[in-house]
Design an enzyme around this catalytic site. Sequence first.
Site, short mmCIF file in Angstrom:
data_model
loop_
_atom_site.label_atom_id
_atom_site.label_comp_id
_atom_site.label_asym_id
_atom_site.label_seq_id
_atom_site.Cartn_x
_atom_site.Cartn_y
_atom_site.Cartn_z
N SER A 126 -12.14 0.14 3.26
CA SER A 126 -12.39 1.46 2.67
C SER A 126 -13.60 1.41 1.75
O SER A 126 -13.90 0.36 1.15
CB SER A 126 -11.15 1.85 1.86
N TYR A 151 -3.64 -0.16 -4.38
CA TYR A 151 -4.05 0.05 -2.98
C TYR A 151 -5.47 -0.47 -2.75
O TYR A 151 -5.72 -1.25 -1.83
CB TYR A 151 -3.96 1.54 -2.60
N LYS A 155 -7.21 -3.81 -0.35
CA LYS A 155 -8.34 -3.82 0.60
C LYS A 155 -9.33 -4.93 0.22
O LYS A 155 -9.81 -5.68 1.07
CB LYS A 155 -9.03 -2.45 0.64
#
Length: 338
Positions: A126, A151, A155
């Site tokens: 992302s 979150y 990544k």
Amino acid sequence: MSKILVTGGTGYIGSHTVVELLNAGHEAVIIDNLSNSEAAVLDGIEQITGKRPPFYQEDVRNRTAVQGIFTDHPDISAVIHFAAFKAVGESVMKPLAYYGNNLDSTINLLECMLAANVPFFVFSSSCTVYGQPDELPVSESAPIKQAESPYGNTKQMCEDILRNVAAATELQAISLRYFNPVGAHESALIGELPRGVPNNLMPFITQTAIGKREKLTVFGDDYNTPDGSGVRDYIHVVDLAKAHVKACERLIAGDNKKSIEFFNLGTGRGYSVLEVIRAFERVNGVKLNYVIGPRRAGDIEKVYADTSLSNNELGWKAELGLDEMVASAWKWEQRLGS
Ligand code: NAD
Ligand code: UDP
């Protein structure tokens, strides 16, 4: 033609990618535990492509289950790993669930692949890894900023895991850094299925337009952007899906230049929240009820991609514009509401 294992293949981006893999003549095998999707997505895939890929309703953290897939399909050439939890706000409330799911699934999958001599891996990353970049458009060589949420941190940590494993083993990986995926397949047979109140702009817009939500709040109009609202690089999910096909083909053909590569997936063009609202109203002929509210905590002001590396190296370019994004998102919402 290759056979690709797709984790999270009944999810939003996974389902569109399965369709593009099949359209390109490849085969797909899906593993998904349906924690954030429904088995009916397979019907949509079949209606669009005329093919129903083998489906395993299993957790990617389950070693025996994943090993079993590689045993059942010894001809799998590559893996695309979508399966993860993805709600930024929820990750702040439930960090262990996010670290547990997103890291353990990646580690288990890598161990099973390498044991099965499948070295090619495509990862869903992302643009959150860049935070608020110092320079725009942001390129893949921009510094990685401290993650704003558990979150976002998963990544970054998965990218680090891939770097280390690619240095130590046969692994050949491509990490795709998505900007803001929106829209749906033009058939409206598959699309995004947000659970509860959506956090993201586009599903909030479509749910407001159809009457599921009373009004949309624009989070801030005092940013340093042309109209004061936040700017993002929205990308049509079908374009995004096609990039995954290119990434698999690049790895399988041995065209990758390094054992781990990173590519931005965006259009290279930023749109403000107000521009998205205006495009939605104009293209769909629908009036949207919205108010200007305060900024949302943790939001960045603006971000859009330098796409030259994905254009030149991956041989991929986004083809669909904002009009197609808002039209397909609305068509999908109307289908869900019908
Ligand atoms: P999604 O929730 O629609 O799809 C993820 C799928 O994975 C779901 O079908 C879910 O049931 C499944 N899943 C989750 N954990 C699993 C597990 N342990 N075992 C098996 N299946 C599991 O999400 P999406 O929007 O399609 O996102 C796909 C990937 O792209 C995710 O890794 C996400 O973090 C990443 N990503 C998404 C966005 C976005 O805006 N949608 C942006 C950047 C990156
Ligand atoms: N946004 C908004 N109202 C909403 C949801 C989002 O104004 O109800 C804005 C948000 O502040 C950001 C943009 O829309 O500027 C995209 O937000 P989203 O959550 O979709 O993506 P992200 O912030 O993760 O890039």
